[in-house]
Design a protein around this motif. Structure first.
Motif, PDB file in Angstrom:
ATOM      1  N   THR A 215       0.865  -1.181   0.000  1.00 30.79           N
ATOM      2  CA  THR A 215       0.000   0.000   0.000  1.00 30.79           C
ATOM      3  C   THR A 215       0.894   1.221   0.000  1.00 30.79           C
ATOM      4  O   THR A 215       1.863   1.286   0.756  1.00 30.79           O
ATOM      5  CB  THR A 215      -0.894   0.043   1.260  1.00 30.79           C
ATOM      6  N   GLU A 216       0.595   2.140  -0.887  1.00 29.72           N
ATOM      7  CA  GLU A 216       1.375   3.363  -0.961  1.00 29.72           C
ATOM      8  C   GLU A 216       0.435   4.535  -0.726  1.00 29.72           C
ATOM      9  O   GLU A 216      -0.411   4.839  -1.559  1.00 29.72           O
ATOM     10  CB  GLU A 216       2.016   3.461  -2.352  1.00 29.72           C
ATOM     11  N   ILE A 217       0.527   5.108   0.463  1.00 28.49           N
ATOM     12  CA  ILE A 217      -0.282   6.296   0.758  1.00 28.49           C
ATOM     13  C   ILE A 217       0.624   7.507   0.591  1.00 28.49           C
ATOM     14  O   ILE A 217       1.693   7.575   1.191  1.00 28.49           O
ATOM     15  CB  ILE A 217      -0.868   6.229   2.192  1.00 28.49           C
ATOM     16  N   HIS A 218       0.190   8.423  -0.255  1.00 31.10           N
ATOM     17  CA  HIS A 218       1.040   9.567  -0.528  1.00 31.10           C
ATOM     18  C   HIS A 218       1.091  10.483   0.684  1.00 31.10           C
ATOM     19  O   HIS A 218       0.059  10.875   1.204  1.00 31.10           O
ATOM     20  CB  HIS A 218       0.541  10.296  -1.772  1.00 31.10           C
TER      21      HIS A 218
END
Lengths: 250, 309
Positions: free
Chosen positions: B180-183
């Protein structure tokens, strides 16, 4: 590998729809209809997977009236190999549509099923997830990138604030976000050729699915209008109004 | 009339959208249960028990629930749903992914993105990008709903619910989480910010989008938003997109800068309390929706606005 793409005929996205005068439904009797834009992205992705040599056959399926042949012809013109119309005069809710698509999936046995993440008419965003549930397979929803192998699909999903990546064993259901790709233009000669291609018609009544609506539509209405605003002549006036009138600035 | 809300959280605190769903649920009944799923969720369960309106917190702790995969959560929901008249969640990427799967397994219809609850069976939801509202009545024994967070205020703390532990259903093997890549954001979250500063394609480039809008957003403690055209042109990341296909917002103040006012953008912001539009084109459709419109060169006007705050 065989792919199935489910598409829906909807009011063209450039049309501003209105409610019927008696508020009983949406007035779409005379408006232009098109393929749901998200489903068009799903078709495009299937074509790219075939062009990359991973997929070998693409079957497009639409659930709807005989007029849904239009959007199947559009998919044929884009390049899908076959088209199936599940014909019904009833307006099917997402659950019923998912059940009909399940019946077609069981007959066609695709390894990957692609569908738009939502249709721009009811904006429900339910059918793909429901189909995955009924098939007891994984779901890659709101997909912005796919990596497909012979046994798995890795899906990049658009989520609140960022992206998530999941891996699903095949078969699986993918719902397409607009970011997945930009669909190709359909050239006129391709559209003419597509008019001659056969479309298989399956009667929804032959699939043994209960299509009775579970929801009763009581009213369709325009949302309450906003009070008319004003034009300000300068930034200074804008700031003054926001402070003293709207009270949104301290 | 017992209602189950599937909570979304980051293993530390509840998402504000879930608090909005709790407020919506109070219109349906008084017995409101909150389901917390995940792995190592004691802290968030304790916090959830304090939310006003929640009568019971049910905790399902399993490694397979860590990332909220619907393939693993749906069997749990199917197991406990018969205890409830309504199963609901906020209409964000978590709820929209999970609840249709649950509805199909329960063989019931779903009502998505509810904006108004008329009574226990009648709901209003937007259709056609919010150009119309449909009022629908459910006929199924269990109602499955997602509710739009911007239509209901977040429930405050002030409760004291019981916490109960549930048996779990394990890993179906139908999906594996990879990443998961949360900015990272130094600004408030778009969907819940009180002020949103939004830019369109008239900004001209990704650099100018940042240069022009960031200082104003910083001064107003605003979230940054963008039109689909600006996102498609690469000026702003996808998760900033406000509209039918992006995030729906309803802040106290929405400032649209160089935004023309496409239907699909309006669908995502027209319920904002106060709308300001700054655009050089006096005929831009956005002005029909703006409470305060300023026809001006956006680069000069934004600079001046920033300096006068």
């Amino acid at each position: 590998m065989k792919l199935l793409v489910a598409i829906k005929r909807v009011v063209d996205y450039n049309i501003k729809v209105r409610a019927k005068a008696d508020g009983s439904d949406v007035d779409i009797a005379t408006v232009k209809m098109s393929i749901n834009p998200f489903d068009e992205v799903a078709v495009e992705e299937a074509l790219r997977l075939r062009e990359a040599g991973i997929a070998t056959e693409i079957v497009a399926v639409a659930v709807g009236t005989a007029q849904s042949q239009d959007v199947l012809r559009h998919a044929l013109a884009m390049g899908v190999d076959r088209a199936i119309l599940v014909e019904t005069d009833a307006v099917t809710e997402p659950l019923a549509t998912a059940k009909l698509l399940k019946a077609i999936t069981q007959r066609e046995q695709p390894q990957l099923i692609l569908i738009g993440k939502q249709a721009i008419d009811d904006d429900a965003a339910e059918t793909g997830q429901m189909l995955a549930a009924l098939l007891n397979v994984g779901q890659g929803t709101f997909a912005s990138k796919l990596e497909l192998t012979s046994s798995h699909v890795t899906v990049t999903r658009e989520i609140s604030g960022g992206q998530e990546k999941v891996s699903l064993p095949l078969p699986a259901v993918i719902t397409a976000d607009l970011r997945l790709n930009e669909p190709r233009y359909v050239k006129l000669p391709n559209l003419m050729q597509a008019k001659k291609k056969p479309i298989e018609t399956v009667k929804s009544s032959d699939l043994g699915v209960d299509l009775v609506p579970r929801l009763k539509l009581l009213q369709v209405a325009e949302p309450p209008a906003r009070a008319p605003g004003i034009k300000v002549s300068s930034v200074a006036e804008l700031v003054q109004k926001l402070r003293d009138e709207a009270k949104v600035l301290s | 009339m017992t209602i189950l809300i599937v909570a979304e959280h980051d293993h530390h605190e509840l998402k504000s959208a879930t608090r909005s769903a709790i407020t919506a649920a109070t219109a349906l009944g008084e017995d409101i249960h909150l389901l917390i799923t995940g792995h190592g969720v004691d802290k968030v369960a304790q916090a959830a028990a304090k939310v006003q309106g929640v009568t019971r917190v049910r905790v399902a702790d399993d490694l397979a629930y860590t990332h909220g995969l619907p393939e693993n959560l749906a069997p749990l929901l199917v197991l406990i749903a018969p205890d409830y008249t309504t199963v609901m969640a906020a209409a964000d990427s978590f709820g929209k992914n999970l609840l249709p799967r649950v509805a199909a397994l329960l063989d019931v219809a779903m009502v998505s993105e509810v904006t108004q609850i008329v009574d226990q069976n009648i709901f209003v939801r937007p259709i056609y990008a919010g150009n119309l509202n449909a009022t629908v009545q459910t006929t199924d024994p269990i109602k499955v709903l997602t509710v739009r967070a911007t239509s209901f205020p977040a429930a405050p703390d002030g409760g004291a619910a019981d916490i109960e532990t549930l048996p779990t259903t394990g890993d179906t093997g139908l999906a594996t989480w990879i990443s998961t890549e949360i900015h990272a954001m130094d600004r408030p979250e778009l969907s819940t910010a009180h002020v949103v500063v939004s830019g369109g394609r008239a900004l001209g480039s990704a650099e100018r989008f940042q240069e022009v809008l960031s200082p104003l957003a910083a001064k107003l403690n605003a979230a940054l938003g963008a039109t689909r055209a600006a996102v498609d042109a690469g000026y702003a990341p996808n998760e900033w997109q406000v509209g039918q296909t992006g995030t729906v917002v309803a802040p106290d103040l929405y400032i649209a800068i160089g935004v023309s006012g496409a239907v699909q953008h309006l669908a995502g912001m027209k319920d904002s309390r106060v709308i300001v539009a700054i655009n050089h084109d006096p005929d831009a459709p956005i002005f029909q929706w703006a409470d305060y419109g300023l026809v001006a060169d956006l680069f000069e006007a934004v600079k001046e606005l920033e300096n006068s705050l």
